[in-house]
Design an enzyme around this catalytic site. Structure first.
Site, PDB file in Angstrom:
ATOM      1  N   HIS A  51      14.341 -13.498  -1.321  1.00  0.00           N
ATOM      2  CA  HIS A  51      13.903 -12.514  -1.200  1.00  0.00           C
ATOM      3  C   HIS A  51      14.776 -11.260  -1.875  1.00  0.00           C
ATOM      4  CE1 HIS A  51      10.504 -10.474  -0.382  1.00  0.00           C
ATOM      5  NE2 HIS A  51      10.804  -9.538  -0.196  1.00  0.00           N
ATOM      6  N   TYR A  98      14.411  -7.265  -4.535  1.00  0.00           N
ATOM      7  CA  TYR A  98      15.004  -6.292  -4.414  1.00  0.00           C
ATOM      8  C   TYR A  98      16.448  -5.908  -5.290  1.00  0.00           C
ATOM      9  CZ  TYR A  98      11.863  -5.974  -0.839  1.00  0.00           C
ATOM     10  OH  TYR A  98      10.890  -6.303  -0.032  1.00  0.00           O
ATOM     11  N   HIS A 124       1.289 -11.707  -8.114  1.00  0.00           N
ATOM     12  CA  HIS A 124       1.861 -10.787  -7.432  1.00  0.00           C
ATOM     13  C   HIS A 124       3.160 -10.141  -8.048  1.00  0.00           C
ATOM     14  CE1 HIS A 124       4.041  -8.634  -3.999  1.00  0.00           C
ATOM     15  NE2 HIS A 124       5.562  -9.977  -4.280  1.00  0.00           N
ATOM     16  N   PHE A 125       4.121 -11.290  -8.609  1.00  0.00           N
ATOM     17  CA  PHE A 125       5.378 -11.395  -8.584  1.00  0.00           C
ATOM     18  C   PHE A 125       5.597 -11.013 -10.226  1.00  0.00           C
ATOM     19  CE2 PHE A 125       5.688 -15.918  -8.315  1.00  0.00           C
ATOM     20  CZ  PHE A 125       6.289 -15.954 -10.333  1.00  0.00           C
ATOM     21  N   HIS A 126       4.613 -10.973 -10.867  1.00  0.00           N
ATOM     22  CA  HIS A 126       3.190 -10.548 -12.768  1.00  0.00           C
ATOM     23  C   HIS A 126       3.516  -9.023 -12.442  1.00  0.00           C
ATOM     24  CE1 HIS A 126       4.041 -14.905 -13.733  1.00  0.00           C
ATOM     25  NE2 HIS A 126       4.852 -14.118 -14.544  1.00  0.00           N
ATOM     26  N   ARG A 138      -0.755 -22.628  -7.358  1.00  0.00           N
ATOM     27  CA  ARG A 138       0.037 -22.037  -8.562  1.00  0.00           C
ATOM     28  C   ARG A 138       1.101 -23.569  -8.767  1.00  0.00           C
ATOM     29  NH1 ARG A 138       5.011 -19.652  -5.069  1.00  0.00           N
ATOM     30  NH2 ARG A 138       5.769 -19.472  -7.291  1.00  0.00           N
ATOM     31  N   ARG A 139       1.863 -23.207 -10.139  1.00  0.00           N
ATOM     32  CA  ARG A 139       3.034 -23.871 -10.593  1.00  0.00           C
ATOM     33  C   ARG A 139       2.201 -25.185 -10.841  1.00  0.00           C
ATOM     34  NH1 ARG A 139       7.887 -23.273  -6.246  1.00  0.00           N
ATOM     35  NH2 ARG A 139       9.090 -21.674  -7.390  1.00  0.00           N
TER      36      ARG A 139
HETATM   37 FE1  HAS Z   1       6.893 -10.143  -2.784  1.00  0.00          FE
HETATM   38  C1  HAS Z   1       6.518 -13.745  -3.130  1.00  0.00           C
HETATM   39  C2  HAS Z   1       5.895  -9.734   0.025  1.00  0.00           C
HETATM   40  C3  HAS Z   1       7.683  -7.034  -3.142  1.00  0.00           C
HETATM   41  C4  HAS Z   1       8.914 -10.204  -6.221  1.00  0.00           C
HETATM   42  N1  HAS Z   1       7.144 -11.910  -4.053  1.00  0.00           N
HETATM   43  C5  HAS Z   1       7.539 -13.266  -4.611  1.00  0.00           C
HETATM   44  C6  HAS Z   1       7.865 -13.644  -5.417  1.00  0.00           C
HETATM   45  C7  HAS Z   1       8.346 -12.897  -6.011  1.00  0.00           C
HETATM   46  C8  HAS Z   1       7.829 -11.765  -5.344  1.00  0.00           C
HETATM   47  C9  HAS Z   1       9.451 -13.407  -7.467  1.00  0.00           C
HETATM   48  O1  HAS Z   1       5.730 -11.881   2.754  1.00  0.00           O
HETATM   49  C10 HAS Z   1       7.547 -15.258  -5.380  1.00  0.00           C
HETATM   50  C11 HAS Z   1       8.706 -16.315  -4.916  1.00  0.00           C
HETATM   51  C12 HAS Z   1       8.199 -17.597  -5.525  1.00  0.00           C
HETATM   52  O2  HAS Z   1       8.481 -19.065  -6.834  1.00  0.00           O
HETATM   53  O3  HAS Z   1       7.231 -18.535  -4.523  1.00  0.00           O
HETATM   54  N2  HAS Z   1       7.377  -8.459  -1.863  1.00  0.00           N
HETATM   55  C13 HAS Z   1       6.682  -8.936  -0.712  1.00  0.00           C
HETATM   56  C14 HAS Z   1       6.633  -7.454  -0.351  1.00  0.00           C
HETATM   57  C15 HAS Z   1       7.433  -6.280  -0.974  1.00  0.00           C
HETATM   58  C16 HAS Z   1       7.329  -7.399  -2.147  1.00  0.00           C
HETATM   59  C17 HAS Z   1       5.856  -7.175   1.416  1.00  0.00           C
HETATM   60  N3  HAS Z   1       7.658  -8.716  -4.182  1.00  0.00           N
HETATM   61  C18 HAS Z   1       8.250  -7.401  -4.309  1.00  0.00           C
HETATM   62  C19 HAS Z   1       8.824  -7.302  -5.785  1.00  0.00           C
HETATM   63  C20 HAS Z   1       8.963  -8.284  -6.146  1.00  0.00           C
HETATM   64  C21 HAS Z   1       8.494  -9.463  -5.724  1.00  0.00           C
HETATM   65  C22 HAS Z   1       9.372  -5.477  -5.231  1.00  0.00           C
HETATM   66  C23 HAS Z   1       9.927  -8.075  -7.484  1.00  0.00           C
HETATM   67  C24 HAS Z   1      11.196  -7.372  -8.405  1.00  0.00           C
HETATM   68  N4  HAS Z   1       6.852 -11.805  -1.635  1.00  0.00           N
HETATM   69  C25 HAS Z   1       6.081 -10.875  -0.540  1.00  0.00           C
HETATM   70  C26 HAS Z   1       5.563 -12.240   0.154  1.00  0.00           C
HETATM   71  C27 HAS Z   1       5.980 -13.321  -0.593  1.00  0.00           C
HETATM   72  C28 HAS Z   1       5.915 -12.664  -1.919  1.00  0.00           C
HETATM   73  C29 HAS Z   1       5.614 -12.625   1.729  1.00  0.00           C
HETATM   74  C30 HAS Z   1       5.842 -15.195  -0.223  1.00  0.00           C
HETATM   75  C31 HAS Z   1       4.418 -14.824  -0.672  1.00  0.00           C
HETATM   76  C32 HAS Z   1       4.159 -16.460  -0.129  1.00  0.00           C
HETATM   77  O4  HAS Z   1       3.511 -17.366   0.511  1.00  0.00           O
HETATM   78  O5  HAS Z   1       4.939 -17.545  -0.737  1.00  0.00           O
HETATM   79  C33 HAS Z   1       7.734  -4.845  -0.744  1.00  0.00           C
HETATM   80  O6  HAS Z   1       8.813  -4.886  -0.894  1.00  0.00           O
HETATM   81  C34 HAS Z   1       6.764  -4.187  -1.202  1.00  0.00           C
HETATM   82  C35 HAS Z   1       7.272  -2.774  -1.303  1.00  0.00           C
HETATM   83  C36 HAS Z   1       6.048  -2.110  -2.022  1.00  0.00           C
HETATM   84  C37 HAS Z   1       5.596  -1.022  -1.878  1.00  0.00           C
HETATM   85  C38 HAS Z   1       4.804   0.103  -2.859  1.00  0.00           C
HETATM   86  C39 HAS Z   1       5.406   1.356  -3.167  1.00  0.00           C
HETATM   87  C40 HAS Z   1       5.285   1.832  -4.144  1.00  0.00           C
HETATM   88  C41 HAS Z   1       5.650   2.464  -5.477  1.00  0.00           C
HETATM   89  C42 HAS Z   1       4.541   3.414  -6.335  1.00  0.00           C
HETATM   90  C43 HAS Z   1       4.442   4.748  -6.477  1.00  0.00           C
HETATM   91  C44 HAS Z   1       3.995   5.043  -7.568  1.00  0.00           C
HETATM   92  C45 HAS Z   1       3.699   6.854  -8.503  1.00  0.00           C
HETATM   93  C46 HAS Z   1       3.096   6.626  -9.315  1.00  0.00           C
HETATM   94  C47 HAS Z   1       4.934   7.238  -7.417  1.00  0.00           C
HETATM   95  C48 HAS Z   1       4.477  -0.523  -0.996  1.00  0.00           C
HETATM   96  C49 HAS Z   1       6.894   3.372  -5.098  1.00  0.00           C
HETATM   97  C50 HAS Z   1       2.228   7.391  -9.261  1.00  0.00           C
HETATM   98  C51 HAS Z   1       0.938   7.588  -9.916  1.00  0.00           C
HETATM   99  C52 HAS Z   1      -0.470   7.266  -9.689  1.00  0.00           C
HETATM  100  C53 HAS Z   1      -0.454   8.017 -11.387  1.00  0.00           C
HETATM  101  C54 HAS Z   1      -0.958   7.439  -9.199  1.00  0.00           C
END
Ligand code: HAS
Length: 555
Positions: A227, A231, A378-380, A444-445
């Site tokens: 995990h 990041y 999600h991860f794509h 998946r997978r």
């Molecule tokens: Fe995740 C599974 C939870 C973020 C990647 N994640 C994965 C896997 C990958 C991955 C590769 O809790 C699969 C692994 C595998 O092969 O099994 N993930 C989270 C959480 C976050 C999160 C809580 N993941 C990421 C990021 C990744 C990534 C970043 C890659 C870079 N993830 C999980 C969990 C699993 C998981 C479980 C396991 C699931 C399972 O059961 O197997 C948090 O960090 C997300 C927080 C993000 C936000 C969004 C903030 C938004 C921003 C954009 C602002 C936009 C602007 C534009 C300013 C709260 C900063 C505005 C413009 C307009 C026009 C509106």
């Protein structure tokens, strides 16, 4: 004051540029080959295509995951960070650069060794290489070299940054260099878990020195790393959002202190959360799952800070240009500039991507989506859209900066097309994945199967065809970006392409020194890791089953 210092060094030193470019070349070769594997996968899963010459689906899936998830990202990040350090705190010394080159070659030898084993079908274990699937020992040795090599690429960043701080006592360091160092530190701490897993368990097991391994322990060590790995991918994108995008749009950094706080929060909260990948795993006590879920919710905070900071940056810029109203700023942004457009599309994708992460982390909802293709969706959205689109946006100015060429209008336009194709392909593919995973439990997978004509599996096929359409658009984008990178590296007109680094807004609060006190944050990090992992690991070891023999070439 601090940014005046940062801007003293305007260019990446030519010798450091070579090291950074070497990393870029490997990254984009990995993108091309890994992307081809991705195309083959979606075609197979559509049910309309069979792989020729006895190539296995899971073999292709392993190539895809390892090349894109581990190789493209690590090389790109190291190249970008080395360049950022050289640009903001000054050229590496000869010794520092030599260490970096040794790291690069170790990583490359390791990559070739591991990739050869996968291509020979001796390491069809997917990118998570879960036991009891067993790969050839050369695969594990190759991965070890990749990790050790990457550590050696982090060392010059640490050394150069420390040297700068020694020479500029009491001053706040340039933001980009600080961020590169935090990310390298995060990588170092995270990879300790996978290093223990590979060196003490998988490698001796594969060599036949031990007969069995404890599967749960290997997976827990993997996710200790896994995990934080996400990041490690995300933070370089955030480096670009905080410190580079503002310069491209003519704005200032909203708050240097907020940016540093976000990075330190990532450092301390990225690691002690790995068990949220194991919520359905028997053998880990519910209390520890609950605790790590709570910690996961803490790691969401720095992303919310980042969203706030980006909105503030855009809005302030809009107001500066005389735009009014809630969304007036929107029109003020340079939409035709690929260096801005691609990272911006990445930000937009992170809104649903991050929300999906919050769903995954919510213990009860995880039961619904775990092991379905929702997770792949999600991860794509997160790594393959948010992070990769930002990396492309960075590459468009970084590569010509490093090779002494310029991003012409025509190449910029091609960059915009790449971005639009990428965002469209990912939108189609990952929406289909999310929907069919959530509503119909598509796994998946897994290779294409009609599951003996089961009606539920029939429902999945239309979505799998949609994934193939999205995947095909993505591959077209990969061909275009390969062409673009070749142009930027070898054929674009010679000239000076700017390495944009934004200045901090003049009325921003002064950055408190504590935000650069690595000792304090280091102690919190170690304490959190000990707290979150000691009891679960003790439990796993003390209640261990006999362990498992290896299985290979199952496919
Ligand atoms: Fe995740 C599974 C939870 C973020 C990647 N994640 C994965 C896997 C990958 C991955 C590769 O809790 C699969 C692994 C595998 O092969 O099994 N993930 C989270 C959480 C976050 C999160 C809580 N993941 C990421 C990021 C990744 C990534 C970043 C890659 C870079 N993830 C999980 C969990 C699993 C998981 C479980 C396991 C699931 C399972 O059961 O197997 C948090 O960090 C997300 C927080 C993000 C936000 C969004 C903030 C938004 C921003 C954009 C602002 C936009 C602007 C534009 C300013 C709260 C900063 C505005 C413009 C307009 C026009 C509106």
């Amino acid at each position: 004051m601090q940014q005046t210092i940062a801007n003293k060094v305007m260019k990446v030193d030519a010798r450091d540029a070579k090291l950074a470019m070497a990393n870029m070349y490997v990254a984009f070769i990995a993108l091309l080959v890994g992307g081809l594997a991705g195309l083959l996968q979606v075609l197979v899963r559509s049910g309309q295509f069979k792989l020729p010459w006895g190539i296995g689906y899971y073999q292709v899936l392993t190539v895809h995951g390892i090349l894109l998830g581990l190789i493209l990202t690590t090389y790109f990040i190291m190249g970008f960070q080395i360049a950022a350090v050289s640009r903001t705190v000054g050229p590496l010394t000869n010794t520092q650069r030599k260490i970096g080159w040794i790291g690069f070659w170790l990583m490359t030898i390791g990559t070739v060794a591991a990739a050869t084993m996968v291509l020979l079908n001796e390491a069809t274990v997917l990118y998570t290489f879960y036991a009891p699937l067993k790969a050839h020992w050369i695969f594990y040795l190759g991965l070890t070299l990749v990790v050790v090599g990457s550590w050696l690429l982090c060392v010059p960043q640490f050394m150069r940054y420390a040297q700068w701080r020694k020479e500029n006592k009491g001053q706040t360091s340039p933001l980009l260099a600080f961020m590169a160092v935090v990310n390298s530190l995060l990588w170092f701490v995270a990879t300790l878990g996978v290093a223990v897993e590979v060196l003490f368990m998988l490698l001796p097991w594969s060599l036949g020195l031990i007969e069995r391994v404890d599967v749960l322990l290997t997976r827990t060590l993997f996710w200790y790393f896994g995990h934080a790995l996400v990041y490690f991918w995300l933070l370089p994108a955030y480096m670009a959002w905080y410190a580079i995008v503002p310069k491209i749009i003519g704005a200032k950094i909203f708050s240097d202190a907020l940016a540093r706080l976000a990075f330190m929060l990532f450092l301390i909260f990225s690691v002690p959360v790995g068990i949220h990948h194991q919520l359905t795993e028997p053998g880990i006590d519910g209390l520890w799952k609950f605790i790590q879920v709570v910690l996961t919710f803490f790691v969401i905070v720095p992303s919310l800070l980042t969203a706030f900071s980006m909105f503030a940056t855009f809005e302030l810029r809009g107001r500066e240009l005389g735009r009014k109203g809630l969304l007036g700023w929107f029109k003020a942004l340079p939409w035709k500039d690929s260096r801005f457009l691609l990272p911006f599309m990445g930000m937009v994708a992170f809104i649903p991507g991050g929300a999906g992460g919050i769903v995954n982390a919510s213990h009860q909802m995880n039961q619904l989506v775990h092991n379905t293709i929702w997770i792949t969706g999600h991860f794509h959205l997160t790594v393959a859209t948010t992070v990769v689109l930002t990396f492309f946006g960075v590459a468009f100015w970084l590569i010509p900066h490093l090779t002494g060429r310029v991003l012409t209008k025509k190449l910029n336009f091609l960059g915009v097309i790449v971005g639009i194709l990428w965002a469209t392909g990912m939108f189609i593919m990952s929406s289909a994945m999310h929907i069919v995973g959530l509503l119909s439990g598509a796994p998946r997978r897994s290779e294409f199967s009609e599951y003996g004509g089961a009606s539920q599996a029939t429902e999945w096929i239309a979505y799998q065809i949609a994934q193939a359409v999205g995947g095909t658009i993505l591959f077209i984008a990969i061909i275009l970006i390969t062409y673009l990178v070749i142009q930027l590296a070898f054929f674009a007109p010679k000239g000076e392409q700017d390495f944009p680094v934004a200045e901090v807004a003049p009325d921003a609060e002064k950055t408190p020194a504590i935000l650069e006190n690595f000792k304090v944050w280091g102690v919190i990090l170690v304490a959190l890791i000990i707290f979150a992992y000691t009891v679960p690991i003790f439990d796993i070891i003390s209640n261990a089953p006999p362990g498992s023999k290896g299985f290979n070439n199952l496919w």
